[in-house]
Design a protein around this motif. Structure first.
Motif, PDB file in Angstrom:
ATOM      1  N   SER A   1       1.060  -0.951  -0.071  1.00  0.00           N
ATOM      2  CA  SER A   1       0.086  -0.088  -0.303  1.00  0.00           C
ATOM      3  C   SER A   1       0.573   1.561   0.135  1.00  0.00           C
ATOM      4  CB  SER A   1      -1.339  -0.375   1.660  1.00  0.00           C
ATOM      5  OG  SER A   1      -0.246   0.182   2.565  1.00  0.00           O
ATOM      6  N   ARG A  49       2.324   6.826  -4.443  1.00  0.00           N
ATOM      7  CA  ARG A  49       1.362   7.420  -4.530  1.00  0.00           C
ATOM      8  C   ARG A  49       0.930   8.169  -5.877  1.00  0.00           C
ATOM      9  NH1 ARG A  49       0.771  10.757   1.661  1.00  0.00           N
ATOM     10  NH2 ARG A  49       1.514   8.529   2.925  1.00  0.00           N
ATOM     11  N   ARG A  69      -0.823   5.706  -7.916  1.00  0.00           N
ATOM     12  CA  ARG A  69      -1.909   4.908  -7.316  1.00  0.00           C
ATOM     13  C   ARG A  69      -3.392   5.996  -8.188  1.00  0.00           C
ATOM     14  NH1 ARG A  69      -3.462   0.712  -3.684  1.00  0.00           N
ATOM     15  NH2 ARG A  69      -2.071  -0.543  -4.631  1.00  0.00           N
ATOM     16  N   TRP A  91      -6.732   5.901 -10.014  1.00  0.00           N
ATOM     17  CA  TRP A  91      -8.339   5.853  -9.443  1.00  0.00           C
ATOM     18  C   TRP A  91      -8.828   6.461 -10.245  1.00  0.00           C
ATOM     19  CZ3 TRP A  91     -11.428   3.921  -6.824  1.00  0.00           C
ATOM     20  CH2 TRP A  91     -10.823   2.404  -6.265  1.00  0.00           C
ATOM     21  N   ASP A 109      -1.174  -3.869 -10.325  1.00  0.00           N
ATOM     22  CA  ASP A 109      -1.694  -3.007  -8.604  1.00  0.00           C
ATOM     23  C   ASP A 109      -2.404  -3.458  -7.866  1.00  0.00           C
ATOM     24  OD1 ASP A 109      -0.043  -0.289  -7.787  1.00  0.00           O
ATOM     25  OD2 ASP A 109      -2.038   0.402  -7.853  1.00  0.00           O
ATOM     26  N   ARG A 110      -3.129  -4.036  -8.140  1.00  0.00           N
ATOM     27  CA  ARG A 110      -4.492  -3.983  -6.900  1.00  0.00           C
ATOM     28  C   ARG A 110      -4.486  -5.406  -6.856  1.00  0.00           C
ATOM     29  NH1 ARG A 110      -5.221   1.117  -7.917  1.00  0.00           N
ATOM     30  NH2 ARG A 110      -6.235   2.184  -7.461  1.00  0.00           N
TER      31      ARG A 110
END
Length: 140
Positions: A13, A17, A20, A24, A126-127
């Motif tokens: 996680s 950033r 990510r 999103w 990524d997930r």
């Protein structure tokens, strides 16, 4: 030791950033696109959708199935816990769409699902930890 332990000591996680956030943005954009601009016209019987699925030759039932998969994938992209699994499923859908465009309709239109498939593959990658956790929770 668990296979998910990283040698650097950072959790998945804490990936960059920026990546990510960019993913999103793509997830939200493509999720809304799949729901509003792709699935709903199929359900509503929009002329272009009906003509395309007539050209494909599998019948109009396949338009509804495709619309349902797009709707489920679009919703899944918007739900953090489901985003990775939805993206992985959408890679398969986009592969089928690209092949259909290339072999049946207009080959140049295959570029759109290919590009979307690449983005979905990045999201799924990524997930992947969230997807593993989801699968583990379903096995319980």
């Amino acid at each position: 030791m668990a296979a998910t332990t990283l040698t650097s000591g950072t959790a998945p996680s804490t990936r960059p950033r920026l990546l990510r956030r960019v993913l999103w943005v793509f997830q939200i954009f493509f999720g809304l696109f799949l729901i509003g601009a792709s699935a709903l016209p199929k359900f509503a019987g929009q002329k272009d959708a009906v003509e395309t699925f007539t050209l494909i030759g599998w019948g109009q039932w396949f338009r509804y199935v495709t619309g349902a998969v797009e709707l489920a994938g679009g919703i899944g992209l918007l739900i953090p816990r489901l985003a990775g699994a939805a993206a992985a499923g959408l890679v398969g859908l986009m592969t089928g769409a690209a092949l259909t465009h290339f072999l049946v309709t207009e080959p140049v239109w295959a570029l759109l699902p290919i590009g979307m498939g690449v983005v979905f593959a990045l999201i799924a990658w990524d997930r992947r930890e969230q997807t593993r956790d989801l699968i583990r929770s379903l096995k319980r």
